[in-house]
Design an enzyme around this catalytic site. Structure first.
Site, mmCIF file in Angstrom:
data_model
loop_
_atom_site.group_PDB
_atom_site.id
_atom_site.type_symbol
_atom_site.label_atom_id
_atom_site.label_comp_id
_atom_site.label_asym_id
_atom_site.label_seq_id
_atom_site.Cartn_x
_atom_site.Cartn_y
_atom_site.Cartn_z
ATOM 1 N N GLU A 103 -28.350 69.788 46.898
ATOM 2 C CA GLU A 103 -29.223 71.055 46.353
ATOM 3 C C GLU A 103 -30.516 71.224 47.540
ATOM 4 O OE1 GLU A 103 -28.627 72.298 42.051
ATOM 5 O OE2 GLU A 103 -30.241 70.962 42.193
ATOM 6 N N GLY B 38 -33.208 78.560 43.051
ATOM 7 C CA GLY B 38 -33.831 79.748 42.649
ATOM 8 C C GLY B 38 -34.720 80.600 43.584
ATOM 9 N N SER C 259 -29.026 78.879 44.195
ATOM 10 C CA SER C 259 -28.579 80.160 44.177
ATOM 11 C C SER C 259 -27.271 80.294 44.472
ATOM 12 C CB SER C 259 -29.635 80.933 45.428
ATOM 13 O OG SER C 259 -31.060 80.893 45.136
ATOM 14 N N ASN D 289 -27.117 74.301 34.747
ATOM 15 C CA ASN D 289 -28.442 73.737 34.475
ATOM 16 C C ASN D 289 -29.486 74.572 34.018
ATOM 17 O OD1 ASN D 289 -30.898 72.197 34.691
ATOM 18 N ND2 ASN D 289 -31.113 72.105 36.690
ATOM 19 N N TRP D 290 -29.449 74.467 32.556
ATOM 20 C CA TRP D 290 -30.507 75.685 31.977
ATOM 21 C C TRP D 290 -31.923 75.515 32.391
ATOM 22 C CZ3 TRP D 290 -28.357 75.553 26.268
ATOM 23 C CH2 TRP D 290 -26.963 76.014 26.255
ATOM 24 N N LYS D 291 -32.369 74.101 32.749
ATOM 25 C CA LYS D 291 -33.711 73.705 33.023
ATOM 26 C C LYS D 291 -34.389 73.993 31.742
ATOM 27 C CE LYS D 291 -33.005 75.134 37.795
ATOM 28 N NZ LYS D 291 -33.491 75.148 39.075
ATOM 29 N N HIS E 237 -33.057 65.481 40.133
ATOM 30 C CA HIS E 237 -33.235 67.389 40.535
ATOM 31 C C HIS E 237 -34.572 67.383 41.461
ATOM 32 C CE1 HIS E 237 -33.703 71.425 40.354
ATOM 33 N NE2 HIS E 237 -32.652 71.615 40.018
ATOM 34 N N GLU F 265 -36.701 69.283 40.967
ATOM 35 C CA GLU F 265 -37.925 69.796 40.068
ATOM 36 C C GLU F 265 -38.587 68.481 39.668
ATOM 37 O OE1 GLU F 265 -36.082 73.004 38.004
ATOM 38 O OE2 GLU F 265 -35.820 74.022 39.981
ATOM 39 N N GLY G 3 -28.235 76.823 38.179
ATOM 40 C CA GLY G 3 -29.351 77.558 37.591
ATOM 41 C C GLY G 3 -29.128 78.554 36.988
ATOM 42 N N GLY G 4 -30.036 79.524 37.821
ATOM 43 C CA GLY G 4 -30.119 81.153 37.229
ATOM 44 C C GLY G 4 -28.617 81.444 36.678
HETATM 45 P P1 PGA Z 1 -30.468 77.911 40.950
HETATM 46 O O1 PGA Z 1 -30.838 76.339 40.604
HETATM 47 O O2 PGA Z 1 -29.024 78.237 40.852
HETATM 48 O O3 PGA Z 1 -31.247 78.864 39.911
HETATM 49 O O4 PGA Z 1 -31.054 78.062 42.527
HETATM 50 C C1 PGA Z 1 -29.781 75.395 40.987
HETATM 51 C C2 PGA Z 1 -30.458 74.206 40.389
HETATM 52 O O5 PGA Z 1 -31.762 73.930 40.383
HETATM 53 O O6 PGA Z 1 -29.662 73.221 40.049
#
Ligand code: PGA
Length: 248
Positions: A165, A171, A211, A9-11, A93, A95, A232-233
């Site tokens: 999640e 993050g 994470s 997930n590049w966001k 998600h 966010e 994500g990251g």
């Molecule tokens: P993260 O994000 O791996 O950077 O914690 C995961 C996500 O939000 O899908």
């Protein structure tokens, strides 16, 4: 049989050229390997068509509209996402829930539109730190699942990929322990079994996100109810993403 899946997930990262180059580099790096999971990348809307047409990787949007079409300036419909060649859409998600006010009722509409357009939702659920400390995390996750998804037919539900999640892990560098993640994944699978039966539940892929990285993926993915990750990251660099994929 449920699938193992590692989804990036590049966001809101990478411009179009960077995104297309990343997808090609990832595909080239994976070419000689025997993979034990499907690999998906979740890109911003503008990358979807280019990435879907230039690689064989699975491609996911990170959102779609809760309306089918019409005067909704700035929105992108599920039909538009599907027309790019993307097969998945990340919905719910944290966010989107937190910053853009997406409620279970809105998400229910998005899920229906995604399914009507042949997309598989990667549906995110998870509790906040406060909710875990108050020991209501199971209730929160159950409510998110029931309110957005449990009016679906069993056939439609079987197209959903679930993603647990925990918000406190996204993050932050704080991963849920594999025991905490496994406990919640087993609970989610049981919740699905109670509604749709054991066969549907056993065939549902439930991903962990928060994470996850090359250092912890192997231990997480070894848990019986963890079928992969939403990353994500660690999905933003090919060198960091491959060890997660190789966690299987
Ligand atoms: P993260 O994000 O791996 O950077 O914690 C995961 C996500 O939000 O899908």
């Amino acid at each position: 049989m449920r699938k193992n899946i590692v989804a990036g997930n590049w966001k809101m990262n990478k411009n179009l050229q960077e995104g297309v180059a990343f997808a090609k580099d990832l595909e080239a790096a994976l070419a000689g390997k025997t993979l034990k999971c499907d690999v998906i990348i979740g890109t911003p809307f503008i990358h979807l068509a280019s990435v879907a047409s230039s690689t064989k990787l699975g491609v996911a949007a990170q959102n779609c509209a809760d309306k089918a079409s019409g005067a909704y300036t700035g929105e992108v419909s599920a039909a538009m996402v599907a027309s790019t060649g993307a097969k998945y859409v990340i919905l719910g998600h944290s966010e989107r829930r937190t910053y853009y006010g997406e409620t279970d009722a809105i998400l229910k509409e998005k899920v229906l539109l995604a399914l009507a357009n042949g997309l598989s939702p990667i549906f995110c659920i998870g509790e906040t730190k406060d909710e875990r400390e108050k020991n209501v995390h199971f209730d929160v996750v159950k409510k998110q699942t029931v309110d957005a998804l449990f009016e679906l037919s069993a056939e439609d539900f079987s197209k959903i990929v679930m993603a647990y999640e925990p918000v406190w892990a996204i993050g932050t560098g704080l991963t849920a322990t594999s025991a905490q993640a496994q406990e919640m994944h087993a609970y989610i699978r049981q919740t699905i079994a109670d509604k749709y039966g054991k066969e549907v539940a056993d065939n549902t892929s439930i991903l962990y996100g928060g994470s996850a990285n090359g250092g912890n993926a192997k231990e997480l993915f070894a848990c019986p109810d963890i079928d992969g990750g939403l990353i994500g990251g660690a999905s933003l660099d090919v060198e960091k993403f491959i060890p997660v994929i190789e966690g299987f």
